[in-house]
Design a protein around this motif. Structure first.
Motif, PDB file in Angstrom:
ATOM      1  N   THR A 101       0.828  -1.187   0.000  1.00  0.00           N
ATOM      2  CA  THR A 101       0.000   0.000   0.000  1.00  0.00           C
ATOM      3  C   THR A 101       0.872   1.249   0.000  1.00  0.00           C
ATOM      4  O   THR A 101       2.062   1.196   0.312  1.00  0.00           O
ATOM      5  CB  THR A 101      -0.942   0.002   1.203  1.00  0.00           C
ATOM      6  OG1 THR A 101      -1.884   1.078   1.091  1.00  0.00           O
ATOM      7  CG2 THR A 101      -0.149   0.175   2.492  1.00  0.00           C
ATOM      8  N   THR A 102       0.288   2.370  -0.369  1.00  0.00           N
ATOM      9  CA  THR A 102       1.024   3.619  -0.426  1.00  0.00           C
ATOM     10  C   THR A 102       0.075   4.783  -0.240  1.00  0.00           C
ATOM     11  O   THR A 102      -1.127   4.643  -0.453  1.00  0.00           O
ATOM     12  CB  THR A 102       1.754   3.767  -1.781  1.00  0.00           C
ATOM     13  OG1 THR A 102       2.452   5.023  -1.820  1.00  0.00           O
ATOM     14  CG2 THR A 102       0.757   3.746  -2.928  1.00  0.00           C
ATOM     15  N   THR A 103       0.606   5.915   0.146  1.00  0.00           N
ATOM     16  CA  THR A 103      -0.208   7.131   0.260  1.00  0.00           C
ATOM     17  C   THR A 103      -0.215   7.911  -1.046  1.00  0.00           C
ATOM     18  O   THR A 103      -0.896   8.916  -1.163  1.00  0.00           O
ATOM     19  CB  THR A 103       0.327   8.039   1.377  1.00  0.00           C
ATOM     20  OG1 THR A 103       1.700   8.353   1.097  1.00  0.00           O
ATOM     21  CG2 THR A 103       0.231   7.352   2.733  1.00  0.00           C
ATOM     22  N   GLN A 104       0.559   7.438  -2.038  1.00  0.00           N
ATOM     23  CA  GLN A 104       0.644   8.126  -3.326  1.00  0.00           C
ATOM     24  C   GLN A 104       0.382   7.137  -4.459  1.00  0.00           C
ATOM     25  O   GLN A 104       1.283   6.844  -5.253  1.00  0.00           O
ATOM     26  CB  GLN A 104       2.014   8.783  -3.495  1.00  0.00           C
ATOM     27  CG  GLN A 104       2.298   9.846  -2.453  1.00  0.00           C
ATOM     28  CD  GLN A 104       3.688  10.447  -2.617  1.00  0.00           C
ATOM     29  OE1 GLN A 104       4.673   9.744  -2.714  1.00  0.00           O
ATOM     30  NE2 GLN A 104       3.737  11.765  -2.677  1.00  0.00           N
ATOM     31  N   PRO A 105      -0.822   6.638  -4.578  1.00  0.00           N
ATOM     32  CA  PRO A 105      -1.099   5.566  -5.538  1.00  0.00           C
ATOM     33  C   PRO A 105      -0.943   5.965  -7.003  1.00  0.00           C
ATOM     34  O   PRO A 105      -0.776   5.090  -7.857  1.00  0.00           O
ATOM     35  CB  PRO A 105      -2.553   5.198  -5.227  1.00  0.00           C
ATOM     36  CG  PRO A 105      -3.131   6.416  -4.601  1.00  0.00           C
ATOM     37  CD  PRO A 105      -2.012   7.019  -3.805  1.00  0.00           C
ATOM     38  N   LEU A 106      -0.985   7.256  -7.306  1.00  0.00           N
ATOM     39  CA  LEU A 106      -0.841   7.700  -8.689  1.00  0.00           C
ATOM     40  C   LEU A 106       0.586   8.129  -9.021  1.00  0.00           C
ATOM     41  O   LEU A 106       0.838   8.649 -10.109  1.00  0.00           O
ATOM     42  CB  LEU A 106      -1.823   8.843  -8.984  1.00  0.00           C
ATOM     43  CG  LEU A 106      -3.300   8.447  -9.018  1.00  0.00           C
ATOM     44  CD1 LEU A 106      -4.185   9.686  -9.130  1.00  0.00           C
ATOM     45  CD2 LEU A 106      -3.584   7.483 -10.157  1.00  0.00           C
TER      46      LEU A 106
END
Length: 124
Positions: A101-106
């Protein structure tokens, strides 16, 4: 090793539709976070749509309500349905995958695996 292969690109007129397909290694599209990016030569790679492992999708503002990301786990495939295409959508489209998971998916920097790309050209 994760492998991703895109297909479905082509040339369409303004207002047309295309569906891109990304076939991944077994189980990839089921257990990885999957995404579509696009890039115009000379420009940065842009995040278009993301599909999380729980089915949640995220879209860039420029494609909301026009593009739909989906997957078919049985076929190890990720799709991008693109409607109401405009010349501004012309680019090479890439499939990408990340494990965590990430806080910057784009953001392209958080993806570890990439396909070779497929060209989409929209003429006016």
């Amino acid at each position: 090793q994760v492998q991703l292969v895109e297909s479905g690109g082509g040339s369409v007129h303004d207002g047309g539709s295309l569906r891109l397909t990304c076939v991944g290694s077994p189980y990839t599209v089921s257990i990885y976070y999957m995404a579509w990016f696009r890039q115009v030569p000379g420009s940065e790679r842009e995040g278009v749509a993301v599909l999380d492992t729980d089915g949640t999708s995220t879209y860039a503002d420029s494609v909301k309500n026009r593009f739909t990301i989906s997957r078919d786990s049985a076929k190890n495939s990720l799709y991008l349905q693109m409607n109401s295409l405009t010349p501004e959508d012309t680019a090479i489209y890439y499939c990408a995958a990340r494990r965590w998971t990430t806080t910057q998916p784009l953001s392209p920097g958080v993806y570890s695996y990439w396909g070779q790309g497929t060209q989409v050209t929209v003429s006016s």
